[in-house]
Design an enzyme around this catalytic site. Structure first.
Site, PDB file in Angstrom:
ATOM      1  N   ASN A 162       0.808  -1.305   0.080  1.00  0.00           N
ATOM      2  CA  ASN A 162      -0.131   0.185   0.195  1.00  0.00           C
ATOM      3  C   ASN A 162       0.655   1.030  -0.300  1.00  0.00           C
ATOM      4  O   ASN A 162       2.124   1.459   0.232  1.00  0.00           O
ATOM      5  CB  ASN A 162      -0.787   0.083   0.986  1.00  0.00           C
ATOM      6  CG  ASN A 162      -0.212  -0.366   2.844  1.00  0.00           C
ATOM      7  OD1 ASN A 162       0.113  -1.126   3.354  1.00  0.00           O
ATOM      8  ND2 ASN A 162      -0.044   1.159   2.994  1.00  0.00           N
ATOM      9  N   ALA A 204       7.452   3.906  17.036  1.00  0.00           N
ATOM     10  CA  ALA A 204       8.345   2.955  17.568  1.00  0.00           C
ATOM     11  C   ALA A 204       9.850   3.105  17.491  1.00  0.00           C
ATOM     12  O   ALA A 204      10.192   2.645  16.368  1.00  0.00           O
ATOM     13  CB  ALA A 204       8.268   1.677  18.924  1.00  0.00           C
ATOM     14  N   HIS A 221       9.964  -6.977  11.221  1.00  0.00           N
ATOM     15  CA  HIS A 221      11.242  -6.042  11.030  1.00  0.00           C
ATOM     16  C   HIS A 221      12.736  -6.787  10.662  1.00  0.00           C
ATOM     17  O   HIS A 221      13.250  -6.945  10.935  1.00  0.00           O
ATOM     18  CB  HIS A 221      11.648  -5.299  13.139  1.00  0.00           C
ATOM     19  CG  HIS A 221      10.841  -4.254  13.518  1.00  0.00           C
ATOM     20  ND1 HIS A 221      10.355  -3.807  14.172  1.00  0.00           N
ATOM     21  CD2 HIS A 221      10.082  -3.707  12.914  1.00  0.00           C
ATOM     22  CE1 HIS A 221       9.168  -3.535  14.933  1.00  0.00           C
ATOM     23  NE2 HIS A 221       9.369  -3.146  14.020  1.00  0.00           N
TER      24      HIS A 221
END
Length: 523
Positions: A119, A130, A457
């Site tokens: 997207n 964060a 991540h």
């Protein structure tokens, strides 16, 4: 170089956005075209979905991210099974598994929760925002300290960093006090219990407008700003390959997913900033195959739990009036699961992990009404330790020229394993998580290690290095070794073992690469 050089950027997340803005702010005439394979979810390009108050509209935006196309052609590929922990470490709603089991699925039996978002804004539309600073061995050793600190500061500015979000929360302050009593004597100065830095803008009513790629793009998406006239964002535009003239990148081939027509687009510089799997896949599909491409995959493993806060301990630190004020504020922002956010950061040698502690008035899962801690007036904390993965060439993704994925690109196989080094630190982190939970209250979900890939991540697969010795893909300015005019960006560049939230670090690296592009284009 022409007077108006053209830069093509593949990927519209915070990293691609940092490239676009930094290049245009540092070059007087350059133009940038950004291609994104997924749809635009929000009226403001790249805005965080977390800012959408209407739950139906929020769910629709997330669904639009869960496949390669939008609208009637959208193809949902699913959400990682058993790993939806909204408001914890990652916003897994809005992602799709790479290994989804259907035709063209990646193969990742040892990395089963690996997922992506497709997207405008990339994962920046769904992340928890964060942005802790990397420290000690997490930093890139070959970038000088003074320059590194300036780059991190610039990245924090681009992301609208807030170092004391919810610092006025009495509940948050009490949580910090209890954690300080448990751990404070063990932690080095400057790396003790504190608030978690986040990306966003505090609002007058006490809420946050969470940052997405929109805040990084900034003036580029403001029609009244001159820079916007040199920037073009094209969604539903899938880049199939990088065009080369020998060892020089000259453009890309773009598949318009609305019309299914392919078009070559010329470029003076190509920046590939998709993600840690699809970026190296594009390089491989384009015949660009350095030895380290796809290798040295890392993430930070996450040990999580949920704790009901202890009323007696909290009541010693927070008055009834303060609690009522906190609950009234939370009631105004019920659609946002994040309230006070605290942490214990990574430090070496004695705390080589990171703790995040997020307060919420409800647990992230339904508790049986008969549970002794159901409906706790004092609320809950969702906690987790991030544990580093030490880079190894054995961990990574390979690509098959004989088998194509659902996009028609060389299919992926991910190979990944924990070693005794990670298992030892996971055990240490689990023990500390039990101490943290016991200091705060009672576990309603026991500490558990999330499946490999759950962090979202992913790092290392296009790692940067200071010498071209076969162990890195890019040079210290993110330029692909041996290919002119080709730059890569994203968490995949990070060559170190990290414990939490790499976006700030990746934006800093992108700023360095983008400044070098602007210099090169003016030579």
């Amino acid at each position: 170089m022409s007077t108006a050089p053209h830069v093509v950027i593949v990927g519209s997340g915070p990293i691609g956005s940092a490239y676009a803005r930094t290049v245009l702010e540092n070059h007087p005439t350059a133009t940038v075209t950004m291609f994104e394979a997924g749809p635009q979810l929000t009226e403001v390009p790249g805005e965080s979905v977390r800012n959408i108050a209407d739950p139906v509209a929020k769910e629709r935006a997330r669904e639009m991210s869960q496949g390669p196309q939008a609208g009637a052609h959208r193809e949902s590929l699913g959400i990682p099974a058993g790993a939806v922990v909204e408001g914890m470490f990652t916003a897994r709603q809005g992602t799709h598994l790479l290994d989804f089991g259907g035709d063209g699925s990646a193969h990742a039996p040892t990395f089963p929760a690996v997922a992506a978002a497709t997207n405008v804004g990339g994962q920046g539309a769904h992340w928890t925002c964060a942005i802790p600073r990397p420290a000690f061995s997490e930093r890139v050793a070959f970038i000088p300290d003074a320059e590194w600190d300036e780059l991190i500061g610039t990245a924090e500015s681009l992301l609208h960093a807030q170092s004391a979000a919810f610092a006025d929360s009495a509940i948050g302050g009490a949580i910090r006090s209890l954690l300080e009593a448990e751990f404070g004597a063990e932690l080095p100065s400057g790396y003790g219990v504190g608030t978690l830095p986040v990306a966003g803008d505090p609002q007058p009513d006490g809420s946050m407008r969470w940052a997405g790629a929109d805040v990084v793009l900034g003036p580029l998406i403001d029609p009244a700003h001159p820079l916007s006239r040199r920037f073009t964002l094209r969604d539903l535009s899938f880049v199939r390959r990088i065009v080369r003239d020998g060892d020089r990148a000259t453009g890309v081939v773009v598949d318009d997913l609305r019309t299914r027509t392919e078009t070559p687009v010329d470029a003076d510089i190509v920046v590939v900033a998709a993600d840690a799997f699809r970026s190296p896949q594009l390089l491989w599909a384009s015949g660009i195959r350095p030895a380290a491409l796809g290798r040295y995959l890392t993430e930070h493993h996450v040990v999580i739990s949920t704790v009901a806060l202890d009323g007696d301990r909290m009541g010693d630190l927070v008055s009834d009036d303060q609690l009522d004020e906190e609950l009234a504020r939370r009631a105004q922002h019920a659609a946002d699961p994040v309230a006070a956010v605290n942490r214990i950061p990574f430090s070496e040698p004695d705390h080589p992990f990171s703790l995040q502690v997020m307060y919420a008035e409800k647990p992230p899962f339904p508790l049986d009404p008969s549970h002794p801690h159901a409906g706790s007036r004092w609320g809950y904390v969702n906690m987790g330790y991030g544990v580093r993965k030490h880079p190894r060439v054995d961990d990574g993704v390979t690509f098959s020229d004989a088998e194509l994925d659902y996009r028609g690109l060389p299919n992926m196989t991910i190979e990944y394993a924990l070693t005794p080094a990670e298992e030892d630190e996971i055990a240490q982190a689990t023990e500390r998580l039990r101490r943290a939970g016991s200091a705060l209250g009672t576990f309603v979900a026991e500490p558990r290690l999330l499946p490999n890939g759950s962090s979202l991540h992913y790092m290392g697969t296009m790692r940067m290095g200071d010498v071209d010795d076969g162990t890195s893909v890019a040079d210290p300015y993110s330029r692909v070794w041996g290919i002119e005019n080709l730059v890569v960006g994203g968490n995949a560049l990070i060559p170190t073992a990290n414990t939490m939230n790499p976006t700030l670090m990746s934006v800093a690296i992108a700023v360095r690469g983008a400044r070098e592009i602007a210099r090169e284009l003016q030579r």
